[in-house]
Design a protein around this motif. Structure first.
Motif, mmCIF file in Angstrom:
data_model
loop_
_atom_site.group_PDB
_atom_site.id
_atom_site.type_symbol
_atom_site.label_atom_id
_atom_site.label_comp_id
_atom_site.label_asym_id
_atom_site.label_seq_id
_atom_site.Cartn_x
_atom_site.Cartn_y
_atom_site.Cartn_z
ATOM 1 N N ARG A 169 0.983 -1.728 -0.312
ATOM 2 C CA ARG A 169 0.171 0.025 -0.140
ATOM 3 C C ARG A 169 0.897 0.965 -0.535
ATOM 4 N N CYS A 170 2.270 0.918 1.214
ATOM 5 C CA CYS A 170 2.791 2.826 1.145
ATOM 6 C C CYS A 170 3.118 3.105 -0.294
ATOM 7 N N VAL A 171 4.328 1.615 -1.119
ATOM 8 C CA VAL A 171 5.047 1.934 -2.122
ATOM 9 C C VAL A 171 3.970 3.159 -3.686
ATOM 10 N N GLU A 172 2.596 1.618 -3.610
ATOM 11 C CA GLU A 172 1.307 2.425 -4.283
ATOM 12 C C GLU A 172 1.256 3.784 -4.227
ATOM 13 N N VAL A 173 1.339 4.620 -2.819
ATOM 14 C CA VAL A 173 0.566 5.618 -2.554
ATOM 15 C C VAL A 173 1.477 6.566 -3.013
ATOM 16 N N ASP A 174 3.502 6.370 -2.785
ATOM 17 C CA ASP A 174 4.429 7.101 -3.316
ATOM 18 C C ASP A 174 4.248 7.116 -4.412
ATOM 19 N N LEU A 175 3.954 6.018 -5.168
ATOM 20 C CA LEU A 175 3.933 5.995 -6.908
ATOM 21 C C LEU A 175 2.853 6.906 -7.404
ATOM 22 N N SER A 176 1.749 6.922 -6.988
ATOM 23 C CA SER A 176 1.005 8.618 -6.855
ATOM 24 C C SER A 176 1.457 9.179 -6.903
ATOM 25 N N ILE A 236 -0.158 2.671 -16.963
ATOM 26 C CA ILE A 236 -1.518 2.821 -16.139
ATOM 27 C C ILE A 236 -0.582 3.843 -14.941
ATOM 28 N N ALA A 237 -1.416 3.869 -14.369
ATOM 29 C CA ALA A 237 -0.960 4.548 -13.086
ATOM 30 C C ALA A 237 -1.022 4.393 -11.961
ATOM 31 N N ARG A 238 -2.295 3.449 -11.949
ATOM 32 C CA ARG A 238 -2.583 2.609 -10.598
ATOM 33 C C ARG A 238 -3.741 1.015 -11.002
ATOM 34 N N GLU A 239 -3.542 0.430 -10.206
ATOM 35 C CA GLU A 239 -4.340 -0.437 -10.176
ATOM 36 C C GLU A 239 -4.249 -1.657 -8.986
ATOM 37 N N PRO A 240 -5.238 -1.653 -8.363
ATOM 38 C CA PRO A 240 -5.206 -2.437 -7.242
ATOM 39 C C PRO A 240 -5.103 -3.549 -7.100
ATOM 40 N N ARG A 241 -5.065 -3.951 -6.151
ATOM 41 C CA ARG A 241 -4.605 -5.541 -6.350
ATOM 42 C C ARG A 241 -5.613 -6.286 -6.710
ATOM 43 N N ASP A 242 -6.881 -5.477 -6.239
ATOM 44 C CA ASP A 242 -8.143 -6.402 -6.183
ATOM 45 C C ASP A 242 -9.090 -6.176 -7.614
ATOM 46 N N THR A 243 -8.381 -5.734 -8.241
ATOM 47 C CA THR A 243 -8.670 -5.116 -9.806
ATOM 48 C C THR A 243 -7.662 -6.139 -10.459
ATOM 49 N N LEU A 244 -6.380 -6.894 -10.280
ATOM 50 C CA LEU A 244 -5.470 -7.406 -10.901
ATOM 51 C C LEU A 244 -5.945 -8.664 -11.559
ATOM 52 N N HIS A 245 -7.067 -9.404 -11.259
ATOM 53 C CA HIS A 245 -7.257 -10.012 -11.504
ATOM 54 C C HIS A 245 -8.635 -9.643 -11.994
#
Length: 709
Positions: free
Chosen positions: A199-206, A284-293
């Motif tokens: 989660r932390c890395v995802e926020v930092d990338l954003s 793609i800027a963000r892909e939450p874990r739940d949408t990787l599937h």
């Protein structure tokens, strides 16, 4: 750096986030605690450390650290003495273990002094630790606050997550010498850290901090090479740092890993991300874990009801639990639960699954592998059902078995789910249903021993059997509620007549619950002298029957093995040699050996020593019923002109082959018996006597082995 994934709740051993006054359940509830409580600080997110007044408290003895760690993992909740014994002694504890725990606990109290309270509570201990005094509580609080900030202020969210991650000083409890705690607690704590890091890395990338997260992403992808979420983040961090070629190489590295290890392709999201980078477009800027599937995954619990009254198998349950929550890199732990009919395989598996379900936050599935008629289900159809449960649209389910299996592995990749596959026909039915990535775990129940699953998939085999007599008596007393009135001797006799089988014990308990002592004694007498299998059933419920459980195993056998099983009812004493079985079947030993192997693998026979087998009493009664129902009532010896009843001849020959020995004590050579010609008598019923007007060679069911107790 060691990284871990999320668990919304953890095993019972880890307990709750809340810390607040004593209540009847052995919990402490307090908003702050006393002044002396605040002087003690506990750290378990790394080596176990205790600090008071800015000074470290030495706990040099390993057993003291184990006890303190066991209490802190469930701070403000009671931990039973039995659990603490299990933590301190990973194997069989010594005779004086309870007294030793009291001694060690006194030393822990002495080391901590008045700065911390460890109180006796029931049959266990409780440590009072306000939230701020334990780093695990602070970590969870910071993660929860970050969750609340999500979507509102990413800078605040990132800051809170960084504070939470900074509390970790290495692998949890790294200086606590308890294999049990390391197996049960450490992996689930590590999962929480892994999720917080993701989660932390995802926020930092954003926030555009691509270079800032590169180093930790390099480390975490090396430590978790099959975690696609971190690889996607690494690709985006490299691309955002102006390193397009390295981002594309990261994808190729992952592609090779997934192909070589699992035989699958990267997720659709990662393939789209790779395509965008090849074209030089903004990824793609963000892909939450739940949408990787591809489907709307639902973290549902499908586990059936756990029975409240359960006895025995504590060591097997503990071993299965520890194996299933193990997070060895790249492995999916599999426990196969096998045993004779009536030993409680499904109840055992459900109990284990409920005990660990909070370690698998992405769901706990219960999948039946047989149809209502008892026939095994085709894995092709089971996979379709599982893919639908995973959220896949029916139109996207592949038409090929291997493709369906690969798609299931892809859907479950990077998830933490528990599968309970009930009543497997064989290992071949199970293999296509197995996940491919670490994080998931599988429990399988089967009437067979599933050695093929152990050989090719590294499954651990847990074999159930009858209960020790004391546990049988305890279970009967608990189920009936009238153990004191009936008396332990009476309950022990019922347990003996039930073969100490959990199913038989439950059926007997259902029949005597609420009955007077005189009625219970009449029931025991009937079990001794009447049709015992019919009495081990609940009237009006065809499934609540020991005979029905035996039927399901019997009909699954190939015809030659069924016939041998029937004939074994005539072996005097219940135990026999290969030669005795060959004599009954009228076949050479080398043809009988494979049939005995089938019966043993189906847990209808026990191999007690090499070349000697045992048919347990209840199964012997059942085999006798099948013999009466399915065999022609004639059996002759070659050349005999005047024949006694066929069963007598067969039993005489079986007795010769069983007991006659050469000077070295080995069984005699095969005693030859002409084969019994199989026919089906007209509507026979268990216990029914053949007509006295039948020919002399007709079988007489009143001579059945095992009829007497």
């Amino acid at each position: 750096m060691v990284c871990f994934g999320q668990v919304t709740k953890v095993l019972q051993i880890i307990g709750d986030v809340s810390a607040t006054h004593h209540d009847g359940a052995g919990r402490l509830h307090t908003a702050g605690g006393s002044v002396s409580d605040r002087r003690a600080e506990f750290r378990i997110l790394g080596p176990l450390e205790v600090e008071m007044g800015g000074r470290g408290v030495p706990l040099s003895a390993g057993k003291q650290r184990i006890l303190l760690a066991g209490l802190l993992l469930r701070a403000n909740h009671m931990v039973s003495t039995a659990e603490l014994i299990e933590y301190v002694w990973d194997g069989v504890p010594p005779a004086g273990a309870r007294g030793a725990v009291q001694t060690y606990m006194a030393r822990v109290r002495g080391s901590l002094g008045k700065a911390c309270r460890i109180v006796n509570h029931g049959d266990g201990y409780l440590i009072e630790a306000p939230d701020a005094s334990l780093d695990l509580h602070r970590f969870r609080d910071l993660v929860a606050r970050a969750e609340m900030a999500s979507g509102n202020d990413p800078t605040v969210e990132s800051g809170l997550l960084r504070q939470a991650l900074a509390l970790w000083r290495g692998p949890a409890l790294s200086n606590v010498p308890s294999e049990t705690l390391r197996t049960l607690a450490v992996p689930t704590l590590a999962e929480e850290r892994l999720h917080a890091l993701e989660r932390c890395v995802e926020v930092d990338l954003s926030l555009g901090r691509h270079r800032h997260v590169l180093a930790e992403l390099r480390v975490v992808t090396a430590e978790h090479p099959l975690h696609e979420g971190f690889w996607g983040q690494l690709m985006r961090a490299l691309y955002g740092s102006g390193r397009q070629a390295e981002a594309l190489e990261a994808f190729r590295t992952l592609h090779r890993l997934l192909r070589d290890e699992l035989g699958i392709e990267p997720s659709e999201y990662l393939q789209r991300l790779h395509h965008e980078m090849l074209l030089g477009r903004t990824p793609i800027a963000r892909e939450p874990r739940d949408t990787l599937h591809t489907g709307p995954w639902s973290a549902a619990c499908h586990l059936p009801l756990e029975i409240g009254s359960y006895a025995g198998n504590a060591e097997l349950i503990d071993e299965a639990t520890s194996r299933l929550v193990s997070r060895d890199a790249g492995t999916v732990p599999i426990v196969a639960v096998c045993g004779a009919p009536g030993t409680g395989k499904t109840a055992f598996a459900i109990r284990v699954a409920h005990r660990i379900r909070h370690a698998f936050p992405d769901g706990q599935w219960f999948v039946r592998l047989r149809r209502a008629d008892g026939a095994p289900r085709d894995p092709f159809d089971v996979l379709a059902e599982m893919l639908l449960a995973a959220g896949l649209d029916r139109s996207r389910i592949p038409d090929d078995l291997d493709a369906r299996a690969a798609r299931l592995r892809a859907e479950m990749a990077d998830r933490s789910a528990l599968l309970l596959l009930d009543d497997a026909a064989d290992a071949a039915q199970v293999r296509p249903l197995l996940p491919g990535t670490a994080g998931c775990a599988v429990v399988v129940t089967s009437r067979l021993d599933l050695r093929g699953l152990a050989a090719l998939c590294d499954a651990h085999i847990a074999v159930l059997s009858g209960l020790p007599r004391e546990y049988s008596v305890r279970l009967l007393a608990e189920l009936t509620g009238n153990g004191r009135e009936a008396g332990d001797d009476t309950l022990a006799e019922i347990a003996r007549l039930c073969g100490d089988l959990p199913l038989a014990l439950r059926l007997a308990a259902a029949n005597i619950a609420g009955r007077s002592p005189a009625e219970v004694l009449r029931y025991v007498a009937a079990l001794r002298s009447s049709d015992r299998l019919s009495l081990l059933a609940v009237a009006g419920d065809p499934e609540a029957s020991l005979r029905a459980a035996f039927d399901r195993s019997y009909v699954a056998l190939p015809a030659p093995a069924r016939r041998l099983f029937r004939l074994l009812a005539m072996v005097p004493g219940g135990d026999f040699t290969v030669e005795a079985a060959a004599a009954l079947l009228g076949a050479p030993s080398y043809e009988v050996d494979p049939l005995l192997a089938i019966l043993t693998a189906s847990h209808l026979l026990r191999r007690i020593v090499p070349d000697r087998y045992q048919l347990d009493e209840l199964l012997r009664l059942y085999a006798s019923e099948r013999l009466t129902a399915e065999e022609a009532p004639t059996a002759t010896l070659a050349g005999a002109s005047t024949r006694p009843p066929g069963r007598v001849l067969l039993r005489d020959r079986a007795d010769q082959a069983t007991h006659q020995a050469d000077p070295q004590g080995r069984p005699a050579a095969e005693a030859r018996v002409v084969a019994v010609t199989p026919t089906i008598p007209a509507t026979p019923r268990p216990g029914r006597t053949w007509s006295t007007s039948a020919p002399a060679a007709q079988l007489d069911p009143t001579m059945e082995c095992g009829q007497a107790s």
